[in-house]
Design a protein around this motif. Structure first.
Motif, PDB file in Angstrom:
ATOM      1  N   ILE A 263      -6.458 -24.921  -8.362  1.00 28.47           N
ATOM      2  CA  ILE A 263      -7.849 -25.455  -8.645  1.00 28.47           C
ATOM      3  C   ILE A 263      -8.495 -24.341  -9.213  1.00 28.47           C
ATOM      4  CG2 ILE A 263     -10.104 -26.011  -7.550  1.00 28.47           C
ATOM      5  CD1 ILE A 263      -8.268 -27.423  -5.301  1.00 28.47           C
ATOM      6  N   LEU A 264      -8.338 -23.095  -9.089  1.00 24.46           N
ATOM      7  CA  LEU A 264      -9.155 -21.904  -9.694  1.00 24.46           C
ATOM      8  C   LEU A 264      -8.620 -21.805 -11.134  1.00 24.46           C
ATOM      9  CD1 LEU A 264      -9.167 -19.291  -6.747  1.00 24.46           C
ATOM     10  CD2 LEU A 264     -11.092 -20.484  -7.631  1.00 24.46           C
ATOM     11  N   ALA A 265      -7.384 -21.933 -11.413  1.00 25.95           N
ATOM     12  CA  ALA A 265      -6.819 -21.670 -12.620  1.00 25.95           C
ATOM     13  C   ALA A 265      -7.293 -23.112 -13.540  1.00 25.95           C
ATOM     14  CB  ALA A 265      -5.459 -21.679 -12.708  1.00 25.95           C
ATOM     15  N   ARG A 266      -7.504 -24.146 -13.105  1.00 25.36           N
ATOM     16  CA  ARG A 266      -7.560 -25.528 -14.011  1.00 25.36           C
ATOM     17  C   ARG A 266      -8.448 -25.367 -15.142  1.00 25.36           C
ATOM     18  NH1 ARG A 266     -11.395 -26.160  -9.951  1.00 25.36           N
ATOM     19  NH2 ARG A 266     -13.225 -27.484 -10.363  1.00 25.36           N
ATOM     20  N   ARG A 267      -9.388 -24.437 -15.156  1.00 18.97           N
ATOM     21  CA  ARG A 267     -10.368 -24.464 -16.610  1.00 18.97           C
ATOM     22  C   ARG A 267      -9.797 -23.205 -17.373  1.00 18.97           C
ATOM     23  NH1 ARG A 267     -14.600 -27.187 -15.374  1.00 18.97           N
ATOM     24  NH2 ARG A 267     -15.386 -27.388 -13.353  1.00 18.97           N
ATOM     25  N   ASN A 268      -8.631 -22.785 -17.093  1.00 19.88           N
ATOM     26  CA  ASN A 268      -8.037 -21.571 -17.824  1.00 19.88           C
ATOM     27  C   ASN A 268      -6.637 -22.034 -18.250  1.00 19.88           C
ATOM     28  OD1 ASN A 268      -9.161 -19.791 -15.014  1.00 19.88           O
ATOM     29  ND2 ASN A 268     -10.091 -19.175 -17.286  1.00 19.88           N
ATOM     30  N   VAL A 269      -6.625 -22.339 -19.761  1.00 20.84           N
ATOM     31  CA  VAL A 269      -5.393 -22.769 -20.189  1.00 20.84           C
ATOM     32  C   VAL A 269      -4.236 -21.884 -20.193  1.00 20.84           C
ATOM     33  CG1 VAL A 269      -4.239 -23.710 -22.413  1.00 20.84           C
ATOM     34  CG2 VAL A 269      -6.621 -24.031 -21.953  1.00 20.84           C
ATOM     35  N   ASP A 270      -4.616 -20.372 -20.035  1.00 22.11           N
ATOM     36  CA  ASP A 270      -3.889 -19.364 -19.998  1.00 22.11           C
ATOM     37  C   ASP A 270      -3.751 -19.085 -18.266  1.00 22.11           C
ATOM     38  OD1 ASP A 270      -2.346 -16.966 -20.011  1.00 22.11           O
ATOM     39  OD2 ASP A 270      -3.197 -16.042 -21.569  1.00 22.11           O
ATOM     40  N   ARG A 271      -2.529 -19.404 -17.688  1.00 25.32           N
ATOM     41  CA  ARG A 271      -2.286 -19.330 -16.352  1.00 25.32           C
ATOM     42  C   ARG A 271      -1.899 -17.880 -16.013  1.00 25.32           C
ATOM     43  NH1 ARG A 271      -4.294 -24.420 -15.816  1.00 25.32           N
ATOM     44  NH2 ARG A 271      -3.299 -25.928 -17.093  1.00 25.32           N
ATOM     45  N   ARG A 272      -1.593 -17.013 -16.730  1.00 24.05           N
ATOM     46  CA  ARG A 272      -1.093 -15.701 -16.353  1.00 24.05           C
ATOM     47  C   ARG A 272      -1.966 -14.736 -15.596  1.00 24.05           C
ATOM     48  NH1 ARG A 272       0.317 -13.295 -22.229  1.00 24.05           N
ATOM     49  NH2 ARG A 272      -1.696 -14.318 -22.586  1.00 24.05           N
ATOM     50  N   ARG A 273      -3.214 -14.873 -15.666  1.00 22.82           N
ATOM     51  CA  ARG A 273      -3.874 -13.849 -14.737  1.00 22.82           C
ATOM     52  C   ARG A 273      -3.632 -14.264 -13.590  1.00 22.82           C
ATOM     53  NH1 ARG A 273      -9.938 -15.216 -16.859  1.00 22.82           N
ATOM     54  NH2 ARG A 273      -8.793 -15.237 -18.861  1.00 22.82           N
ATOM     55  N   TRP A 274      -3.490 -15.688 -13.108  1.00 17.33           N
ATOM     56  CA  TRP A 274      -3.566 -15.993 -11.695  1.00 17.33           C
ATOM     57  C   TRP A 274      -2.004 -15.830 -11.514  1.00 17.33           C
ATOM     58  CZ3 TRP A 274      -7.772 -16.944  -9.434  1.00 17.33           C
ATOM     59  CH2 TRP A 274      -9.117 -17.054 -10.474  1.00 17.33           C
ATOM     60  N   LEU A 275      -0.870 -15.960 -12.318  1.00 23.08           N
ATOM     61  CA  LEU A 275       0.293 -15.670 -11.691  1.00 23.08           C
ATOM     62  C   LEU A 275       0.419 -14.246 -11.448  1.00 23.08           C
ATOM     63  CD1 LEU A 275       2.291 -17.971 -14.588  1.00 23.08           C
ATOM     64  CD2 LEU A 275       2.295 -18.248 -12.159  1.00 23.08           C
ATOM     65  N   TRP A 276      -0.159 -13.490 -12.499  1.00 23.40           N
ATOM     66  CA  TRP A 276      -0.151 -11.962 -12.099  1.00 23.40           C
ATOM     67  C   TRP A 276      -0.735 -11.558 -10.504  1.00 23.40           C
ATOM     68  CZ3 TRP A 276      -1.340 -11.145 -17.578  1.00 23.40           C
ATOM     69  CH2 TRP A 276      -0.121 -11.064 -18.285  1.00 23.40           C
ATOM     70  N   LEU A 277      -1.847 -12.460 -10.197  1.00 19.21           N
ATOM     71  CA  LEU A 277      -2.472 -12.060  -8.782  1.00 19.21           C
ATOM     72  C   LEU A 277      -1.245 -12.559  -7.922  1.00 19.21           C
ATOM     73  CD1 LEU A 277      -4.933 -11.626  -7.272  1.00 19.21           C
ATOM     74  CD2 LEU A 277      -5.465 -14.142  -7.425  1.00 19.21           C
ATOM     75  N   THR A 278      -0.500 -13.602  -8.097  1.00 16.53           N
ATOM     76  CA  THR A 278       0.480 -13.769  -7.092  1.00 16.53           C
ATOM     77  C   THR A 278       1.628 -12.798  -6.891  1.00 16.53           C
ATOM     78  OG1 THR A 278       1.975 -15.037  -8.452  1.00 16.53           O
ATOM     79  CG2 THR A 278      -0.026 -16.238  -7.525  1.00 16.53           C
ATOM     80  N   ILE A 279       2.004 -12.209  -8.016  1.00 18.98           N
ATOM     81  CA  ILE A 279       2.656 -10.949  -8.042  1.00 18.98           C
ATOM     82  C   ILE A 279       2.044  -9.662  -7.311  1.00 18.98           C
ATOM     83  CG2 ILE A 279       3.477  -9.126  -9.539  1.00 18.98           C
ATOM     84  CD1 ILE A 279       5.132 -11.730  -9.910  1.00 18.98           C
ATOM     85  N   PHE A 280       0.986  -9.589  -7.354  1.00 22.65           N
ATOM     86  CA  PHE A 280       0.070  -8.498  -6.606  1.00 22.65           C
ATOM     87  C   PHE A 280       0.352  -8.567  -5.247  1.00 22.65           C
ATOM     88  CE2 PHE A 280      -3.649  -6.935  -4.671  1.00 22.65           C
ATOM     89  CZ  PHE A 280      -3.488  -5.702  -4.415  1.00 22.65           C
ATOM     90  N   PHE A 281       0.012  -9.928  -4.795  1.00 22.78           N
ATOM     91  CA  PHE A 281       0.303 -10.442  -3.379  1.00 22.78           C
ATOM     92  C   PHE A 281       1.494 -10.110  -2.678  1.00 22.78           C
ATOM     93  CE2 PHE A 281      -3.366 -13.781  -3.864  1.00 22.78           C
ATOM     94  CZ  PHE A 281      -4.242 -12.820  -3.663  1.00 22.78           C
ATOM     95  N   GLN A 282       2.463 -10.524  -3.631  1.00 21.34           N
ATOM     96  CA  GLN A 282       3.935 -10.289  -3.044  1.00 21.34           C
ATOM     97  C   GLN A 282       4.339  -9.135  -3.238  1.00 21.34           C
ATOM     98  OE1 GLN A 282       6.985 -13.854  -4.528  1.00 21.34           O
ATOM     99  NE2 GLN A 282       4.686 -13.768  -5.712  1.00 21.34           N
ATOM    100  N   THR A 283       3.947  -8.163  -4.034  1.00 23.99           N
ATOM    101  CA  THR A 283       4.288  -6.768  -4.202  1.00 23.99           C
ATOM    102  C   THR A 283       3.772  -5.889  -2.837  1.00 23.99           C
ATOM    103  OG1 THR A 283       4.141  -6.619  -6.489  1.00 23.99           O
ATOM    104  CG2 THR A 283       3.907  -4.555  -5.290  1.00 23.99           C
ATOM    105  N   VAL A 284       2.662  -6.307  -2.571  1.00 26.48           N
ATOM    106  CA  VAL A 284       1.943  -5.497  -1.409  1.00 26.48           C
ATOM    107  C   VAL A 284       3.005  -5.889  -0.198  1.00 26.48           C
ATOM    108  CG1 VAL A 284       0.033  -5.274   0.211  1.00 26.48           C
ATOM    109  CG2 VAL A 284      -0.210  -4.992  -2.307  1.00 26.48           C
ATOM    110  N   GLY A 285       3.092  -7.568  -0.201  1.00 26.71           N
ATOM    111  CA  GLY A 285       3.791  -7.878   1.112  1.00 26.71           C
ATOM    112  C   GLY A 285       5.125  -7.323   1.371  1.00 26.71           C
TER     113      GLY A 285
END
Length: 395
Positions: A263-285
Motif C-alpha cells: 500500500i505504501l509502495a503503490r504510488r512508487n513505480v520503483d519498488r526498490r526502496r521498499w524492497l531494501w527496507l525489507t532487507i534491513f529488517f531481515q538483516t537486523v533480525g
C-alpha cells in the motif's frame, strides 16, 4: 450493473482472504509441537526438515506444471481440485501413523498449494487491474496470517487434550470453508487461456532467473524460520506454548508488512526502496537470532517476519509490473515462485546439516543473513525503467 459488479468484486476479495489463509497453516503448524511429533514418530532433524522441504519443492515444481494444467482444467476447476487436494492432505493427518505417512500428507498439501499459488496472481491482475499492489498485499497478508493461526492453534489444541494428529487435522476445516466459497464465487471468474509457449519464452529471459533467485534466497529464510524457530528456543528451555507465540509474532508481523508495504509502495513505480527496507529488517533480525538470541527474541522474530512478509508481497507486485497482460504477468509471477521455492526448500535442510556440524542453529541464521545481503544486490536490477528491455513486448 455497477452494483452487481461491485458485489462480485467484494465476493472475490472475500475469496482472496479465505484462500490466502489456507496456504501456510500446514507448514507452520507442526513447528511448535515437534517434540511431540518426534517422540511419537521417531523423526530426527532430517525427517522433520522434510515436512517443510518436500512441500516447498513440490510448490516450486508445481509452478512449472501449473500453466499447462491451467490450459486443460481452467482456473475454476483447477482451483477446486487443488483445494480438494489440500483438504485431503490436512484431513489425512488424523490417521498419519508414522513419520513417512506424515511426510506424505505434507506432500499432498504442497501439491494443492502449488497450483493455487501459480494461478492466483494472474487472477488478481485480471480481476483487479487497477489495484494490483493493494489486493496482492491483502493476499500475501492472509498467507502470513494463516501461518500465525496454524502455529498458535497447535499448542492450544494439544493442551486441550487433542492428540497432535487431531490438532493438525483440524486445519482441514478452514480449507473446507474456502472450498465451499470457491465453488460459489469462482463461477464468475474468467481466466485467459495462457499461450503454451509462454513458459519457454519467459525462461529464455535472464530477468526471470534474477526474479527466481531473489525470491528463493529470501524465502529460504521463511522456510527455515517456520521449521526451526520454535525448536531453536525450545532447546533454550522455552515451552511449546511460548515458542508458538514467537512464531505467531513473526507471522503477524509478516501479515502487517505484507499488507502495509505494498500500500505504501503503490504510488512508487520503483519498488526498490521498499524492497531494501525489507532487507534491513531481515538483516537486523537474523543477526539478532544468530548473535544475541536471548536479548530480544520477539524483536528479532518480528523484524524477520516484517522483512519476509513485505518482500514476499513486493516481489509478486514487482514481477507483475514487468508485463501488461494478466496471463503473461501471472505466468512470470508463477515462474518466479516456482524457481524460488525450489531454492527456498533447501533452507531447512541446510540448517539441519549445519546443526549437525556445529551443534546449534546459530550458523544457520548466519547463512540466511548472507542470503539476505546477496538479495540486496539482486534488487539493484529491478529498475522499472529497464523492465521493457528486460521483458520485451510479447504478442
Amino acid at each position: 450493473m455497477t452494483d452487481t459488479r461491485s458485489g462480485r468484486d467484494w465476493a472475490m476479495l472475500a475469496l482472496v482472504v479465505l484462500i490466502g489463509l489456507n496456504l501456510r497453516p500446514f507448514l507452520a503448524a507442526p513447528a511448535p509441537i515437534l517434540a511431540e511429533i518426534g517422540a511419537d514418530t521417531g523423526l530426527g532433524l532430517g525427517g522433520i526438515a522434510m515436512l517443510t522441504l518436500l512441500p516447498m519443492l513440490l510448490m516450486g515444481l508445481g509452478a512449472f506444471v501449473a500453466p499447462g494444467l491451467l490450459v486443460r482444467l481452467g482456473a475454476r476447476r483447477g482451483l477446486l481440485i487443488a483445494l480438494t487436494v489440500l483438504f485431503a492432505g490436512s484431513a489425512l493427518r488424523l490417521v498419519a501413523g508414522d513419520g513417512p505417512s506424515l511426510i506424505v500428507t505434507a506432500a499432498l498439501c504442497g501439491v494443492g498449494v502449488a497450483f493455487i499459488q501459480a494461478a492466483f496472481p494472474g487472477i488478481i491482475k485480471a480481476r483487479f487491474p487497477t489495484s494490483v499492489p493493494v489486493v496482492t498485499g491483502l493476499y500475501s497478508a492472509m498467507i502470513m496470517a494463516g501461518g500465525a493461526f496454524g502455529a498458535r492453534m497447535m499448542p492450544v489444541l494439544v493442551h486441550a487434550g487433542y492428540s497432535w494428529r487431531a490438532a493438525l487435522a483440524w486445519l482441514a476445516l478452514p480449507v473446507a470453508v474456502a472450498l465451499a466459497a470457491s465453488w460459489r464465487i469462482l463461477s464468475d471468474v474468467k481466466a485467459s487461456r495462457p499461450d503454451g509457449t509462454l513458459t519457454r519464452r519467459l525462461l529464455c529471459r535472464p530477468r526471470t532467473w534474477v526474479l527466481m533467485g531473489a525470491f528463493g534466497l529470501i524465502n529460504a529464510g521463511y522456510s527455515s524460520l517456520i521449521a526451526w524457530l520454535a525448536p531453536y528456543y525450545q532447546a533454550q528451555g522455552w515451552t511449546s506454548a511460548d515458542s508458538s507465540n514467537l512464531v505467531a509474532v513473526m507471522a503477524v508481523c509478516q501479515a502487517v508488512a505484507a499488507l502495509g508495504l505494498p500500500i505504501l509502495a503503490r504510488r512508487n513505480v520503483d519498488r526498490r526502496r521498499w524492497l531494501w527496507l525489507t532487507i534491513f529488517f531481515q538483516t537486523v533480525g537474523f543477526f539478532g537470532l544468530a548473535c544475541l538470541p536471548g536479548m530480544a527474541p520477539a524483536v528479532w522474530a518480528g523484524l524477520c517476519g516484517a522483512g519476509l512478509g513485505g518482500s514476499f508481497a513486493l516481489a509478486i507486485v514487482t514481477a507483475l509490473d514487468h508485463l501488461p497482460r494478466p496471463e503473461q504477468a501471472g505466468a512470470l509471477a508463477a515462474l518466479m515462485q516456482g524457481g524460488g521455492f525450489l531454492i527456498a526448500a533447501l533452507g531447512p535442510y541446510a540448517m539441519a546439516l549445519l546443526h549437525d556440524w556445529t551443534g546449534g542453529f546459530a550458523a544457520g541464521w548466519g547463512l540466511h543473513l548472507g542470503c539476505v545481503l546477496s538479495t540486496a544486490l539482486l534488487y539493484l536490477r529491478f529498475d522499472p525503467r529497464h523492465h521493457p528491455a528486460a521483458m520485451p513486448f510479447m504478442p
